[in-house]
Design a protein around this motif. Structure first.
Motif, PDB file in Angstrom:
ATOM      1  N   LYS A  85      -8.205  -1.107  -3.236  1.00 57.61           N
ATOM      2  CA  LYS A  85      -7.216  -2.463  -3.299  1.00 57.61           C
ATOM      3  C   LYS A  85      -7.980  -3.269  -3.864  1.00 57.61           C
ATOM      4  O   LYS A  85      -9.124  -3.368  -3.944  1.00 57.61           O
ATOM      5  N   THR A 164       4.233   2.432   6.986  1.00 50.69           N
ATOM      6  CA  THR A 164       4.564   2.099   5.644  1.00 50.69           C
ATOM      7  C   THR A 164       5.983   2.938   4.988  1.00 50.69           C
ATOM      8  O   THR A 164       6.527   2.435   4.238  1.00 50.69           O
ATOM      9  N   GLY A 348       6.257  -1.167   5.145  1.00 49.29           N
ATOM     10  CA  GLY A 348       6.371  -1.080   3.658  1.00 49.29           C
ATOM     11  C   GLY A 348       7.216  -1.993   2.909  1.00 49.29           C
ATOM     12  O   GLY A 348       8.178  -2.564   3.527  1.00 49.29           O
ATOM     13  N   ASN A 349       6.772  -2.185   1.740  1.00 47.38           N
ATOM     14  CA  ASN A 349       7.835  -3.032   0.971  1.00 47.38           C
ATOM     15  C   ASN A 349       7.412  -2.640  -0.450  1.00 47.38           C
ATOM     16  O   ASN A 349       6.360  -3.241  -1.272  1.00 47.38           O
ATOM     17  N   LYS A 352       6.572  -5.531  -3.195  1.00 43.16           N
ATOM     18  CA  LYS A 352       5.157  -6.312  -3.197  1.00 43.16           C
ATOM     19  C   LYS A 352       4.318  -4.899  -3.615  1.00 43.16           C
ATOM     20  O   LYS A 352       3.201  -5.284  -3.667  1.00 43.16           O
ATOM     21  N   ILE A 354       3.734  -2.354  -1.919  1.00 38.96           N
ATOM     22  CA  ILE A 354       2.877  -1.685  -0.828  1.00 38.96           C
ATOM     23  C   ILE A 354       3.952  -0.396  -0.187  1.00 38.96           C
ATOM     24  O   ILE A 354       4.775  -0.383   0.351  1.00 38.96           O
ATOM     25  N   TYR A 356       2.141   2.809  -0.690  1.00 41.48           N
ATOM     26  CA  TYR A 356       0.954   3.856  -0.379  1.00 41.48           C
ATOM     27  C   TYR A 356       0.961   4.585   0.961  1.00 41.48           C
ATOM     28  O   TYR A 356       1.334   3.627   1.856  1.00 41.48           O
ATOM     29  N   ARG A 362      -5.367   3.132  -1.291  1.00 46.38           N
ATOM     30  CA  ARG A 362      -4.807   1.973  -1.782  1.00 46.38           C
ATOM     31  C   ARG A 362      -3.881   1.468  -0.635  1.00 46.38           C
ATOM     32  O   ARG A 362      -2.928   0.726  -0.829  1.00 46.38           O
ATOM     33  N   ASP A 364      -1.969  -0.337   2.413  1.00 45.63           N
ATOM     34  CA  ASP A 364      -1.890  -1.617   2.734  1.00 45.63           C
ATOM     35  C   ASP A 364      -0.577  -1.909   3.450  1.00 45.63           C
ATOM     36  O   ASP A 364       0.265  -0.758   3.487  1.00 45.63           O
ATOM     37  N   ILE A 365      -0.272  -3.069   4.235  1.00 45.76           N
ATOM     38  CA  ILE A 365       0.871  -3.038   4.996  1.00 45.76           C
ATOM     39  C   ILE A 365       1.657  -4.607   4.502  1.00 45.76           C
ATOM     40  O   ILE A 365       0.607  -5.541   4.145  1.00 45.76           O
ATOM     41  N   ASP A 366       2.887  -4.729   4.559  1.00 44.10           N
ATOM     42  CA  ASP A 366       3.323  -5.855   4.466  1.00 44.10           C
ATOM     43  C   ASP A 366       3.054  -6.632   5.820  1.00 44.10           C
ATOM     44  O   ASP A 366       3.661  -6.322   7.002  1.00 44.10           O
TER      45      ASP A 366
END
Length: 388
Positions: A85, A164, A348-349, A352, A354, A356, A362, A364-366
């Motif tokens: 990231k 996610t 997940g979002n 944004k 997000i 993966y 890569r 990540d979280i919201d």
């Protein structure tokens, strides 16, 4: 539940999560993480005990009113993955990152501890906070925590996983089996090496291994009840050093997952039988290292019902019935000892980026999902107290 007070802790949740994301530690090596968590808990006035033969922590808040003991659990370990990231909180440890959300879980539980530390006069019974090492590596940290007494006197346990594949604003669980058991196996095949142009003078371990890979695909398709979900995956095959050399050794590694213990035993027995039969038919010898891992995670039916009732008290969070999934979780061990419920909280979002999956470089979280997770844990604990 006073959501406004939890919202006031959101900034601290984000700050702590990003600190942990920058400084990840692998399973059974969570020394600095454990020290960091223990320091915050002690500042909050939480009684802290190191437990589990590693870096596990148990925090206790004993309320002024009589009642039950509710345990809440978070895992703390990271994975051996290079963080790809581009953000200010990316991992600063080469080859190690929080690629599964455990940094968020830890930050969520710290916020819940802070929330309750300001309400000792309102707590009925005890709220117990389990900060567990090594969820990602068998035999897992839960076993050591339990053996060291983390569940002594506990009436119920709840846990969440920031997830996610689910969108922000969603939480999902199910009564009964939700996550699969996991067994890993390593098969070493010994042949006799030789010249690639003279195969009749050698015993080819790679050919034996290749045949075994194909035959292992029949375990689920022909030995397992088709109404029982199961999977056998060969994740790696390693053998040989050059294009013109017949390899004397070959190694296969794989994983077996299912939800039913009798199916689990059938899979193990068939793998052993196929390894013996196939490798002998090629004139090779084989050794199997079979690791029995986590059991299937089975939610208590009554506690799943309580999750649904608690969910209705969390604004902005809608519930779904979770589908069974093949990833495994050592929270399953806790549920073998006390009733409880494990919940996936959407993190997940797409807007944004997000998107993966877990264990991706890569990932990540919201971070808004952490507020949902904290509110849900508080709501589940309070719903249990109200109904007992």
């Amino acid at each position: 539940m006073e959501l406004g007070d939890l919202e006031k802790l959101f900034g601290a949740m984000v700050e702590r999560r990003r600190h942990l994301h920058r400084h990840p530690e692998l399973s059974f090596k969570e020394k600095e993480t454990s020290t960091y968590v223990a320091g915050i808990l002690k500042e909050l006035g939480v009684e802290v005990t190191e437990i589990g033969g590693g870096y596990g922590l148990v925090g206790r808040l004993r309320g002024a009113l009589p009642g039950k003991t509710i345990a809440l659990r978070a895992d703390m370990d990271a994975l051996p993955i290079q963080d790809e990231k581009e953000c200010e909180y990316a991992s600063q440890v080469p080859g190690v990152m929080h690629a599964c959300g455990h940094d968020g879980h830890t930050s969520v539980l710290l916020a819940v501890a802070e929330y309750y530390s300001e309400r000792l006069q309102e707590i009925r019974g005890e709220i117990r906070f389990l900060f567990q090492p090594a969820e990602e590596t068998c035999p897992g940290g839960a076993v050591g925590m339990i053996e060291a007494g983390a569940l002594e006197g506990v009436d119920v346990i709840y846990g969440v996983h920031l997830w996610t594949p689910l969108p922000l604003g969603t939480a999902a669980s199910v009564a009964g089996p939700m996550m699969a058991s996991v067994d890993d196996f390593f098969i070493d095949i010994q042949g006799r090496g030789g010249h690639g142009g003279m195969p009749h003078k050698a015993v080819d371990s790679v050919v034996a291994g290749s045949s075994l890979v194909m035959q292992l695909q029949s375990v689920v398709s022909r030995s397992v009840d088709p109404l029982q979900p199961a999977v056998v995956t060969i994740g790696s095959i390693q053998g040989g050093t050059a294009q013109n050399v017949i390899a004397d050794r070959c190694r296969l590694s794989g994983t077996a997952r299912c939800f039913d213990e009798s199916t689990r035993q059938v899979i193990r027995e068939r793998i052993y039988a196929l390894v013996e039969g196939i490798t002998q038919s090629y004139g090779t010898e084989a050794h199997i290292h079979y690791i029995t891992g986590y059991p299937s995670l089975v939610n208590d039916e009554a506690e799943f019902g309580r999750f649904n009732r608690a969910l209705g008290k969390v604004p902005g969070l809608k519930g779904e019935t979770a589908a069974q999934i093949m990833p495994a979780e050592d929270f399953a061990y806790y549920l073998q000892h006390v009733p409880g419920c494990f919940v996936l909280v959407g993190a997940g979002n797409e807007e944004k980026g997000i998107i993966y999956p877990h264990h991706h470089p890569r990932f990540d979280i919201d971070e808004g999902a952490m507020l949902h997770a904290a509110a849900l844990l508080v709501s589940m604990a309070e719903t249990y107290q109200d109904e007992h």
